[in-house]
Motif scaffolding. Structure first.
Motif, PDB file in Angstrom:
ATOM      1  N   GLN A 115       0.828  -1.192   0.000  1.00 23.31           N
ATOM      2  CA  GLN A 115       0.000   0.000   0.000  1.00 23.31           C
ATOM      3  C   GLN A 115       0.864   1.245   0.000  1.00 23.31           C
ATOM      4  OE1 GLN A 115      -3.275  -0.264   2.824  1.00 23.31           O
ATOM      5  NE2 GLN A 115      -3.056  -2.470   2.747  1.00 23.31           N
ATOM      6  N   PRO A 116       0.469   2.318  -0.678  1.00 19.13           N
ATOM      7  CA  PRO A 116      -0.771   2.401  -1.434  1.00 19.13           C
ATOM      8  C   PRO A 116      -0.744   1.451  -2.634  1.00 19.13           C
ATOM      9  CG  PRO A 116       0.580   4.320  -1.894  1.00 19.13           C
ATOM     10  CD  PRO A 116       1.271   3.543  -0.815  1.00 19.13           C
ATOM     11  N   CYS A 117      -1.917   0.982  -3.027  1.00 12.39           N
ATOM     12  CA  CYS A 117      -2.008   0.063  -4.154  1.00 12.39           C
ATOM     13  C   CYS A 117      -1.469   0.742  -5.414  1.00 12.39           C
ATOM     14  CB  CYS A 117      -3.454  -0.354  -4.407  1.00 12.39           C
ATOM     15  SG  CYS A 117      -4.153  -1.354  -3.101  1.00 12.39           S
ATOM     16  N   GLN A 118      -0.637   0.013  -6.131  1.00 16.03           N
ATOM     17  CA  GLN A 118      -0.161   0.502  -7.418  1.00 16.03           C
ATOM     18  C   GLN A 118      -1.063  -0.087  -8.488  1.00 16.03           C
ATOM     19  OE1 GLN A 118       4.017  -0.281  -7.938  1.00 16.03           O
ATOM     20  NE2 GLN A 118       4.562   1.510  -6.718  1.00 16.03           N
ATOM     21  N   LEU A 119      -1.764   0.797  -9.186  1.00 11.20           N
ATOM     22  CA  LEU A 119      -2.683   0.382 -10.230  1.00 11.20           C
ATOM     23  C   LEU A 119      -2.007   0.605 -11.578  1.00 11.20           C
ATOM     24  CD1 LEU A 119      -5.972   2.034  -8.898  1.00 11.20           C
ATOM     25  CD2 LEU A 119      -4.987  -0.191  -8.304  1.00 11.20           C
ATOM     26  N   HIS A 120      -1.783  -0.473 -12.306  1.00  8.55           N
ATOM     27  CA  HIS A 120      -1.100  -0.400 -13.594  1.00  8.55           C
ATOM     28  C   HIS A 120      -2.099  -0.085 -14.701  1.00  8.55           C
ATOM     29  CE1 HIS A 120       2.831  -1.903 -12.199  1.00  8.55           C
ATOM     30  NE2 HIS A 120       2.090  -2.505 -11.271  1.00  8.55           N
ATOM     31  N   LYS A 121      -1.699   0.866 -15.543  1.00  9.69           N
ATOM     32  CA  LYS A 121      -2.544   1.255 -16.673  1.00  9.69           C
ATOM     33  C   LYS A 121      -2.860   0.038 -17.530  1.00  9.69           C
ATOM     34  CE  LYS A 121      -0.564   5.873 -17.175  1.00  9.69           C
ATOM     35  NZ  LYS A 121      -0.009   6.818 -18.168  1.00  9.69           N
ATOM     36  N   PHE A 125     -22.214   2.402   2.148  1.00  8.14           N
ATOM     37  CA  PHE A 125     -20.833   2.624   2.546  1.00  8.14           C
ATOM     38  C   PHE A 125     -20.239   3.735   1.701  1.00  8.14           C
ATOM     39  CE2 PHE A 125     -20.063  -0.963  -0.490  1.00  8.14           C
ATOM     40  CZ  PHE A 125     -19.137  -0.377  -1.337  1.00  8.14           C
ATOM     41  N   CYS A 126     -19.275   4.400   2.302  1.00  7.95           N
ATOM     42  CA  CYS A 126     -18.450   5.395   1.614  1.00  7.95           C
ATOM     43  C   CYS A 126     -17.043   5.204   2.160  1.00  7.95           C
ATOM     44  CB  CYS A 126     -18.945   6.816   1.877  1.00  7.95           C
ATOM     45  SG  CYS A 126     -17.929   8.075   1.066  1.00  7.95           S
ATOM     46  N   ILE A 127     -16.126   4.816   1.282  1.00  8.15           N
ATOM     47  CA  ILE A 127     -14.742   4.578   1.698  1.00  8.15           C
ATOM     48  C   ILE A 127     -13.803   5.366   0.800  1.00  8.15           C
ATOM     49  CG2 ILE A 127     -15.110   2.308   2.744  1.00  8.15           C
ATOM     50  CD1 ILE A 127     -14.062   1.085   0.086  1.00  8.15           C
ATOM     51  N   GLU A 128     -12.644   5.688   1.351  1.00  6.92           N
ATOM     52  CA  GLU A 128     -11.571   6.322   0.591  1.00  6.92           C
ATOM     53  C   GLU A 128     -10.298   5.566   0.868  1.00  6.92           C
ATOM     54  OE1 GLU A 128     -13.167  10.938   0.536  1.00  6.92           O
ATOM     55  OE2 GLU A 128     -11.474  10.417   1.851  1.00  6.92           O
ATOM     56  N   PHE A 129      -9.521   5.354  -0.213  1.00  8.59           N
ATOM     57  CA  PHE A 129      -8.214   4.698  -0.048  1.00  8.59           C
ATOM     58  C   PHE A 129      -7.247   5.267  -1.084  1.00  8.59           C
ATOM     59  CE2 PHE A 129     -11.147   2.032  -2.464  1.00  8.59           C
ATOM     60  CZ  PHE A 129     -10.453   1.775  -3.640  1.00  8.59           C
ATOM     61  N   PRO A 130      -5.965   5.408  -0.685  1.00  9.14           N
ATOM     62  CA  PRO A 130      -4.984   5.967  -1.604  1.00  9.14           C
ATOM     63  C   PRO A 130      -4.509   4.927  -2.622  1.00  9.14           C
ATOM     64  CG  PRO A 130      -3.935   5.433   0.474  1.00  9.14           C
ATOM     65  CD  PRO A 130      -5.407   5.121   0.631  1.00  9.14           C
ATOM     66  N   VAL A 131      -4.249   5.396  -3.837  1.00 12.71           N
ATOM     67  CA  VAL A 131      -3.685   4.547  -4.891  1.00 12.71           C
ATOM     68  C   VAL A 131      -2.655   5.354  -5.662  1.00 12.71           C
ATOM     69  CG1 VAL A 131      -5.783   3.157  -5.143  1.00 12.71           C
ATOM     70  CG2 VAL A 131      -5.403   5.111  -6.645  1.00 12.71           C
ATOM     71  N   GLN A 132      -1.855   4.646  -6.420  1.00 16.27           N
ATOM     72  CA  GLN A 132      -0.899   5.271  -7.317  1.00 16.27           C
ATOM     73  C   GLN A 132      -1.072   4.619  -8.686  1.00 16.27           C
ATOM     74  OE1 GLN A 132       3.228   4.763  -6.308  1.00 16.27           O
ATOM     75  NE2 GLN A 132       3.860   6.395  -7.678  1.00 16.27           N
ATOM     76  N   ILE A 133      -1.370   5.426  -9.697  1.00 13.57           N
ATOM     77  CA  ILE A 133      -1.472   4.901 -11.059  1.00 13.57           C
ATOM     78  C   ILE A 133      -0.083   4.921 -11.663  1.00 13.57           C
ATOM     79  CG2 ILE A 133      -2.478   5.227 -13.349  1.00 13.57           C
ATOM     80  CD1 ILE A 133      -4.938   6.417 -11.980  1.00 13.57           C
TER      81      ILE A 133
END
Length: 149
Positions: free
Chosen positions: A45-51, A139-147
């Motif tokens: 974390q933060p989750c790395q989201l790959h394009k 529910f309403c949640i927020e979480f950090p990510v990195q693209i």
């Protein structure tokens, strides 16, 4: 390979493929309570989201109300500005939840988060809401990510 070695290899593979629960912040779950958020694959974390890839989001929550329907709304928050983050299915009743939603029951909401190749490489916060049939947040949640590329 003997039995003990096979067991050690199997346990190691399972441990590597299991994601740890995602650290999230509740942003106003007015008629529900989140107990767990998992994103796969998200080994750190933060989750790395790959394009160009898609990620499985699983939110376990308890509903405090009954609702005939549910609708997901997702935003990417960049510099404090919420930008729409389209998902393939916004109907929560088609995303692992058997509708109608019953009061005081636990549910697993499951959906995909596709990351388009056109998105910029950036750190942001994902805000994911699931609304009941009156427009209140189950529910309403927020979480950090990195693209990333």
């Amino acid at each position: 390979m003997d039995f003990r070695t096979a067991c050690i290899v199997l346990v190691s593979v399972v441990a590597l493929t299991c994601a740890e629960p995602v650290k999230y912040m509740d942003c106003g779950s007015s008629v529900g309570k989140v107990s767990n958020v998992d994103i796969k694959p998200c080994p750190k974390q933060p989750c790395q989201l790959h394009k160009g890839q898609s990620y499985n989001v699983n939110v376990t929550f308890n509903s405090a109300v009954e609702s005939q329907t549910s609708k997901a709304i997702v935003h990417g928050i960049v510099a404090g500005i919420p930008l729409p983050f389209p998902i393939p299915i916004d109907d929560g009743c088609l995303s692992g939840i058997a509708c109608p939603i019953q009061k005081e029951r636990s549910y697993n909401y499951v959906n995909d988060l596709p990351v388009k190749t056109a998105y910029p490489c950036i750190m942001l916060v994902v805000q994911w809401e699931l609304k009941d049939d009156t427009g209140k947040d189950l529910f309403c949640i927020e979480f950090p990510v990195q693209i990333v590329s």
